[in-house]
Design a protein around this motif. Sequence first.
Motif, short mmCIF file in Angstrom:
data_model
loop_
_atom_site.label_atom_id
_atom_site.label_comp_id
_atom_site.label_asym_id
_atom_site.label_seq_id
_atom_site.Cartn_x
_atom_site.Cartn_y
_atom_site.Cartn_z
N UNK A 131 14.81 12.67 0.95
CA UNK A 131 16.16 12.09 0.99
C UNK A 131 16.19 10.70 1.62
N UNK A 132 15.06 10.24 2.14
CA UNK A 132 15.00 8.90 2.75
C UNK A 132 14.20 7.91 1.90
N UNK A 190 24.11 5.74 8.45
CA UNK A 190 25.26 6.62 8.28
C UNK A 190 25.66 7.23 9.62
N UNK A 191 26.98 7.25 9.88
CA UNK A 191 27.49 7.84 11.10
C UNK A 191 27.46 6.91 12.30
N UNK A 192 27.13 5.62 12.07
CA UNK A 192 27.01 4.67 13.18
C UNK A 192 28.11 3.62 13.18
N UNK A 204 14.15 0.43 -0.21
CA UNK A 204 14.99 -0.77 -0.06
C UNK A 204 14.55 -1.58 1.16
N UNK A 205 14.25 -0.88 2.24
CA UNK A 205 13.80 -1.56 3.45
C UNK A 205 12.46 -2.26 3.22
N UNK A 223 0.82 -1.21 0.00
CA UNK A 223 0.00 0.00 0.00
C UNK A 223 0.86 1.27 0.00
N UNK A 224 2.16 1.09 -0.26
CA UNK A 224 3.04 2.25 -0.38
C UNK A 224 3.63 2.70 0.93
N UNK A 225 4.74 3.45 0.87
CA UNK A 225 5.39 3.94 2.08
C UNK A 225 4.55 5.03 2.74
#
Length: 591
Positions: A124-125, A500-502, A131-132, A115-117
């Motif tokens: 930007x996400x 990122x950054x982790x 992908x998730x 049903x879509x995100x």
Amino acid sequence: MVTWGEVRRWQPGPLQNAVGPMNDAYNKIIACGDDLRAAGTPYGWSGQAASAAAGKINAIIDGLEEHAADVAAARRSFGDTGDAITGVVNGVREAEDLAKAHHFSIGDDGAVIDHGPPPDTPEDQKAAVAEERKAIAEEVRERVIQVLRSATDVDDDFCAVLDKILSEHTIDAAATSNDQTSLAAAGNAGHILGSLSVPAPPPDGATATQNAAWWASLSRNQRLQLVADRPDLVGNRDGLPATYRSQANLNAIPKERNRLRTELDNLKAQASGATPAEALMLNLQGQEIENKLASLDKIDEMMYVAPGQVNPDRQLLSLDMSGDSAMAAVANGNVDTARHVAVFTPGMNSAVNENMLGYVKEMESVQRHSEYMSERFGDEGSVATVTWLGYEPPRVPDLEANFLEVGKTGGDLIGGYEADKGAEKLASFNQGINASRSDDPHLTALGHSYGSLTTGIALQHNTGVDDAVFFGSPGISDAPDIPISPDGVNNEIKDLKIPQGHAYNLEADGDAVADIGKTGRFGSDPGTMSGMQQLSTEGAVTKDGKQVFGVTGHSDYLKSIGDGPDKMHSTSLHNMASIVAGLPTMAVRTP
């Protein structure tokens, strides 16, 4: 094959509620046994009438035997099927809940509908979210497949029993002698025939998601049966809850120990009459087995506080004797319920029978310090730490030229083969932690030395890891980085499937293994890699005013001094505990 729309409507209640009345009916039939044994032709009665009476009694007995077997089979199969359906219903609920939580649904035909995100996903996400969502859709599909597979297995087994009952072929009553009539024996035969098999697990090589889906479709009784009777199908299966895996592996130890002792006795017998060359090879094989037996003894030491008394704060998440040396994973805390979970992969010269106990104790210090920080400064979530030695790292001589377990090769330190092989297993293990839980724990990967290389390669897969800490690292990639540059040609940090950054790195002064990173053999140097967060290993005062001490060299990153409330930690251990607790701002950064 049953459909998703059908299993949605399955309920165990009607079958389970029928067991009681069937049990009453069965007991009444069995009570007839004494009367039948007393019946018979009177002494001295003969002739056609006597023969006809005897034939009639035998017919009654045969009929009651078949009836007793039918009722016993029905009672057993109704109970087993009702129990199995509770597992199927649970599998349906978990799949539906997972789908709904991520804006998917499941059609009556089992199709996963997207049903879509969420409409408010930042621009930007969107790529990362897409992908998730692919991975989540695949997990939902796997769960649907496994639930339908288990449901079909249950349906086929139940129908097979019902066919025998309805055709009155549960047993062959006419083939038995009625001189010593036992309706209970007929009932016992029916009880056995009425049992249902436990749905078989996915084949070897199945993903953690597939394993989790299979487990979700089993009832509690089926799970306990497998743990007791087939621990080999449970203990090392990624995607299953830690509690069940641990009990299965503990159940497997006595059998493994007996098997290894028998193998060792056979080798000794062969060596007694062998040539010198043959005896040498047999003795080497025997040393391998003795090391595995010593590993089992060490695991007992890690897992039991007294004979027969399991340490309630430990879990044995894997036990694998298939390699040249023993492999295992031991947890401090409860991996099934902890809000924060860390998986530590040791490096070269690590062995279950030599130094794993020390690692487990060091990880216990990380666990306790993380929980202290979580309670004081974080979300108050509990912590579990896992020492994962599910691979065979290479060995090199120590300063005294001592070697650890037989069968490890020093050449692999340069080749990286064991890191590649171990990374596949480590990635699956980490995926399994997430797949086995209905919530999403904060998962941290810790890798030391060669274990950091193994961890880095594993994190090129989607594992669900949220943070990674590398320490004493020669590199985190299986691809050399040539020519060498401060950022590296490839800058492998971008290949890590973590936020990122982790990604964090710790490198102590005088660490010769970490200095290998400068050669580029295992990718660009973690100590200078762009985007890698550098944490301190020098003495400092933490943000909560505690003194922590510095370390040098390759082996003291997890060092602590003292015990109890006065225990003092190294800066590097404090930093790892901060990341594990989800509190990176509490870590001490490099100047």
